[in-house]
Design an enzyme around this catalytic site. Structure first.
Site, short mmCIF file in Angstrom:
data_model
loop_
_atom_site.label_atom_id
_atom_site.label_comp_id
_atom_site.label_asym_id
_atom_site.label_seq_id
_atom_site.Cartn_x
_atom_site.Cartn_y
_atom_site.Cartn_z
N ASP A 110 -4.59 2.12 -4.46
CA ASP A 110 -3.13 2.27 -4.47
C ASP A 110 -2.45 1.07 -3.84
O ASP A 110 -1.38 1.19 -3.27
CB ASP A 110 -2.71 3.57 -3.78
CG ASP A 110 -3.08 3.61 -2.30
OD1 ASP A 110 -4.07 2.95 -1.92
OD2 ASP A 110 -2.39 4.30 -1.53
N ASP A 118 0.86 -1.18 0.00
CA ASP A 118 0.00 0.00 0.00
C ASP A 118 0.90 1.23 0.00
O ASP A 118 1.89 1.29 0.74
CB ASP A 118 -0.91 0.01 1.23
CG ASP A 118 -1.90 1.15 1.19
OD1 ASP A 118 -2.90 1.02 0.45
OD2 ASP A 118 -1.67 2.17 1.87
N ASP A 149 -3.43 8.73 -11.41
CA ASP A 149 -3.24 7.64 -12.37
C ASP A 149 -1.82 7.63 -12.92
O ASP A 149 -1.21 6.56 -13.08
CB ASP A 149 -4.24 7.74 -13.52
CG ASP A 149 -5.66 7.38 -13.10
OD1 ASP A 149 -5.83 6.80 -12.01
OD2 ASP A 149 -6.59 7.70 -13.86
N ASN A 197 -4.00 12.43 -5.06
CA ASN A 197 -5.36 12.55 -5.60
C ASN A 197 -6.06 13.80 -5.07
O ASN A 197 -6.74 14.51 -5.81
CB ASN A 197 -6.19 11.32 -5.25
CG ASN A 197 -5.95 10.17 -6.20
OD1 ASN A 197 -5.47 10.35 -7.30
ND2 ASN A 197 -6.27 8.98 -5.74
#
Length: 176
Positions: free
Chosen positions: A56, A13, A30, A21
């Protein structure tokens, strides 16, 4: 199992990804995920299987890899991610938290999903402990909030919540 070779699973992670974001938007997120995937691919062997697991999170299957070698791979991955400067301004640093499990953590009657569940559960415990670390599902130092063994807690709590049909954890030997 057939050949008695080790298999390890890493769940990864990204630490700090939410900021990408939130500040620059999902398009930038992205792009960062693609860049991270390239770094992860460079950190693992050709025989390893790297997948994006969702959001993620990434998963790496490490055939012929025991826990010690998988920890080294996780450290390589963390170093590669830590070395990245991401975002439109190139000033944001990420980190990576890894959960690790091996087929040695399971009895023969457990399916492959149990291995992923254990690695993911170790990842969740590592994130709750502050992230930026590698945590093995067989770590005896780590306890669940109920005070039980990590693997028992994962199967009885974390894993069962996510997948009601998850198999029970392998009981620990008294001398383990």
């Amino acid at each position: 199992r057939r050949y008695g070779t080790p298999l390890s699973v890493l769940m990864i992670d990204l630490d700090g990804f939410k900021r990408v974001n939130d500040v620059w938007g999902h398009g930038a997120g992205d792009e960062v995920l693609r860049a991270v995937a390239r770094e992860l691919r460079a950190a693992v062997r050709d025989a390893d299987v790297l997948t994006r697991y969702g959001g993620d999170e990434f998963c790496v299957l490490l055939p012929n890899t025991d826990a010690d070698a998988a920890r080294l791979a996780a450290d390589r991955i963390r170093d590669r991610v830590r070395g990245m400067a991401v975002g439109p301004d190139g000033a944001t640093r990420l980190g990576a938290t890894c959960g690790l499990a091996t087929n040695a953590d399971l009895d023969l009657d457990h399916g492959p999903d149990a291995l992923v569940f254990l690695a993911d559960g170790a990842l969740m415990v590592a994130k709750r402990a502050g992230g930026d670390r590698v945590l093995s599902a067989d770590s005896v130092e780590v306890r669940t909030s109920a005070g039980g063994d990590l693997r028992h807690g994962l199967v009885e709590g974390l894993v069962q919540d996510a997948a009601p049909d998850a198999p029970p954890a392998r009981p620990r030997r008294a001398d383990a």
